[in-house]
Design an enzyme around this catalytic site. Structure first.
Site, mmCIF file in Angstrom:
data_model
loop_
_atom_site.group_PDB
_atom_site.id
_atom_site.type_symbol
_atom_site.label_atom_id
_atom_site.label_comp_id
_atom_site.label_asym_id
_atom_site.label_seq_id
_atom_site.Cartn_x
_atom_site.Cartn_y
_atom_site.Cartn_z
ATOM 1 N N GLU A 181 0.838 -1.211 0.000
ATOM 2 C CA GLU A 181 0.000 0.000 0.000
ATOM 3 C C GLU A 181 0.870 1.257 0.000
ATOM 4 O O GLU A 181 2.077 1.220 0.262
ATOM 5 C CB GLU A 181 -0.889 0.034 1.245
ATOM 6 C CG GLU A 181 -2.307 -0.474 1.043
ATOM 7 C CD GLU A 181 -3.174 0.483 0.225
ATOM 8 O OE1 GLU A 181 -2.652 1.506 -0.268
ATOM 9 O OE2 GLU A 181 -4.371 0.211 0.095
ATOM 10 N N ARG B 120 -7.598 0.746 13.177
ATOM 11 C CA ARG B 120 -6.198 1.031 12.891
ATOM 12 C C ARG B 120 -6.130 2.147 11.858
ATOM 13 O O ARG B 120 -7.108 2.430 11.147
ATOM 14 C CB ARG B 120 -5.460 -0.206 12.383
ATOM 15 C CG ARG B 120 -5.893 -0.700 10.998
ATOM 16 C CD ARG B 120 -4.873 -1.676 10.431
ATOM 17 N NE ARG B 120 -5.308 -2.300 9.191
ATOM 18 C CZ ARG B 120 -5.190 -1.754 7.983
ATOM 19 N NH1 ARG B 120 -4.707 -0.513 7.859
ATOM 20 N NH2 ARG B 120 -5.595 -2.406 6.901
ATOM 21 N N ASN C 203 -5.086 3.897 8.358
ATOM 22 C CA ASN C 203 -5.075 3.366 6.998
ATOM 23 C C ASN C 203 -4.356 4.355 6.086
ATOM 24 O O ASN C 203 -3.292 4.845 6.425
ATOM 25 C CB ASN C 203 -6.509 3.066 6.545
ATOM 26 C CG ASN C 203 -6.558 2.128 5.361
ATOM 27 O OD1 ASN C 203 -5.706 1.259 5.242
ATOM 28 N ND2 ASN C 203 -7.527 2.280 4.495
ATOM 29 N N GLU D 259 -13.097 -4.855 9.218
ATOM 30 C CA GLU D 259 -13.732 -4.440 7.959
ATOM 31 C C GLU D 259 -15.225 -4.684 7.954
ATOM 32 O O GLU D 259 -15.821 -5.006 6.922
ATOM 33 C CB GLU D 259 -13.051 -5.137 6.760
ATOM 34 C CG GLU D 259 -11.563 -4.858 6.671
ATOM 35 C CD GLU D 259 -10.896 -5.508 5.467
ATOM 36 O OE1 GLU D 259 -11.618 -5.933 4.544
ATOM 37 O OE2 GLU D 259 -9.653 -5.585 5.454
ATOM 38 N N ASN E 94 -10.349 5.630 3.006
ATOM 39 C CA ASN E 94 -9.231 5.332 2.124
ATOM 40 C C ASN E 94 -8.967 6.473 1.151
ATOM 41 O O ASN E 94 -9.796 7.357 0.944
ATOM 42 C CB ASN E 94 -9.548 4.053 1.326
ATOM 43 C CG ASN E 94 -8.388 3.109 1.245
ATOM 44 O OD1 ASN E 94 -7.229 3.527 1.239
ATOM 45 N ND2 ASN E 94 -8.683 1.827 1.205
ATOM 46 N N ASP F 255 -9.809 1.734 -3.840
ATOM 47 C CA ASP F 255 -8.770 1.774 -2.815
ATOM 48 C C ASP F 255 -8.041 3.119 -2.923
ATOM 49 O O ASP F 255 -8.664 4.164 -2.917
ATOM 50 C CB ASP F 255 -7.834 0.574 -2.992
ATOM 51 C CG ASP F 255 -7.088 0.205 -1.728
ATOM 52 O OD1 ASP F 255 -6.718 1.108 -0.960
ATOM 53 O OD2 ASP F 255 -6.837 -0.992 -1.509
#
Length: 294
Positions: free
Chosen positions: A16, A99, A101, A120, A147, A195
């Protein structure tokens, strides 16, 4: 027809957050689930990997030659010269299942980042901005997975993603990073999930599609105008780099693939590159809030 090339088949579990370092001529990115920071030097093809104390959701370059890294429950300063991580501020102590991201630096040098429910399933994620005082300020709430924040070239529009809801939003950016007029920019159809994102010099938005096997490019009014197909399913984010900002670097992931798909998708989790028909925007660096004076 754009054909991506895998330049580092390292097989990340959840690659990522690529960022471009002009000084190093290198791409930095994270593997969230394996708790790694990676660097790929584009001229020498040399690679480097550092262990992180917990899951790194993002890494963003700062003007003091370090990086601000979003680990599981806080913001840290990461120094690639020593491999050290120094805690700066805790985030979301009251949301135990969350958490950090994705994140990015805006053109004014401020840090934006999202959080998510690590399972999720619950809408406990949020979108934040760090101010001049180093404090973390809530800007939007109610996401399973917040995101891909990215900004238009005129700095007036913030794009941000509700991944599980398959929706990319646009919001007007006001003084001190206040958001208003939140609206749907793109609703992704089918079984793909939006994403990470990047914006090019023409103001078009490039969106990585998890389980979709591609990156889609949208015009500023939300119309799909291009698609870049990949030889693996889980595309996570891209950044524009190189001397002309026309070389895209793309992270991918193995997370969620069945054993059969892992065997077929031999390049899943690799770092890819392709040449863009238009340049991207320059990589922003953090100059506000958490950055040390030089």
């Amino acid at each position: 027809m754009i054909s991506p090339e895998c330049i580092w088949p390292l097989g990340t579990e959840l690659g990522e957050g690529p960022v471009w370092s002009k000084a190093d001529k290198a791409v930095y990115f994270v593997d969230i689930k394996r708790k790694h920071i990676h660097r790929y030097e584009t001229e020498t093809r040399e690679t480097m990997t550092w262990p992180a104390p917990s899951e790194p959701g993002f890494i963003v370059p700062a003007s003091d030659e370090t990086f601000i890294c979003g680990l599981r429950k806080g913001l840290y300063r990461f120094d690639a010269r020593t491999g050290s991580f120094d805690k700066l501020v805790d985030v979301e102590h009251d949301r135990a299942g969350n958490r950090l991201n994705d994140g990015f630096a805006d053109p004014q040098g401020y840090l934006w980042f999202g959080t998510m429910d690590d399972g999720e399933t619950e809408p406990t994620g949020a979108l934040y901005r760090v101010g001049d005082d180093g404090k973390v300020a809530l800007r939007d709430d109610g996401y399973d997975i917040a995101n891909g924040p990215a900004m238009s070239p005129d700095r007036r529009t913030l794009y941000h993603t509700d991944t599980r809801g398959q929706t990319i939003y646009a919001s007007d950016v006001g003084e001190h990073g206040a958001l208003s007029n939140k609206r749907v920019f793109v609703k992704v159809q089918g079984s793909a999930y939006p994403d990470g994102m990047a914006v090019d010099a023409e103001g078009c938005v490039w969106v990585a599609l998890y389980t979709g096997g591609c990156i889609e490019r949208y015009s500023p009014d939300g119309k799909q105008i291009d698609t870049v197909a990949f030889p693996c399913s889980n595309i996570t984010k891209l950044v524009f780099g190189g001397d002309d900002l026309r070389t895209a670097y793309v992270t991918t992931a193995q997370k969620g693939l069945s054993e059969a798909k892992r065997e077929r998708e031999t390049l899943a989790g690799g770092l890819f590159t392709f040449r863009s028909p238009v340049p991207g925007l320059p990589q922003n660096v953090l100059t506000r809030g958490l950055v040390r004076a030089r």
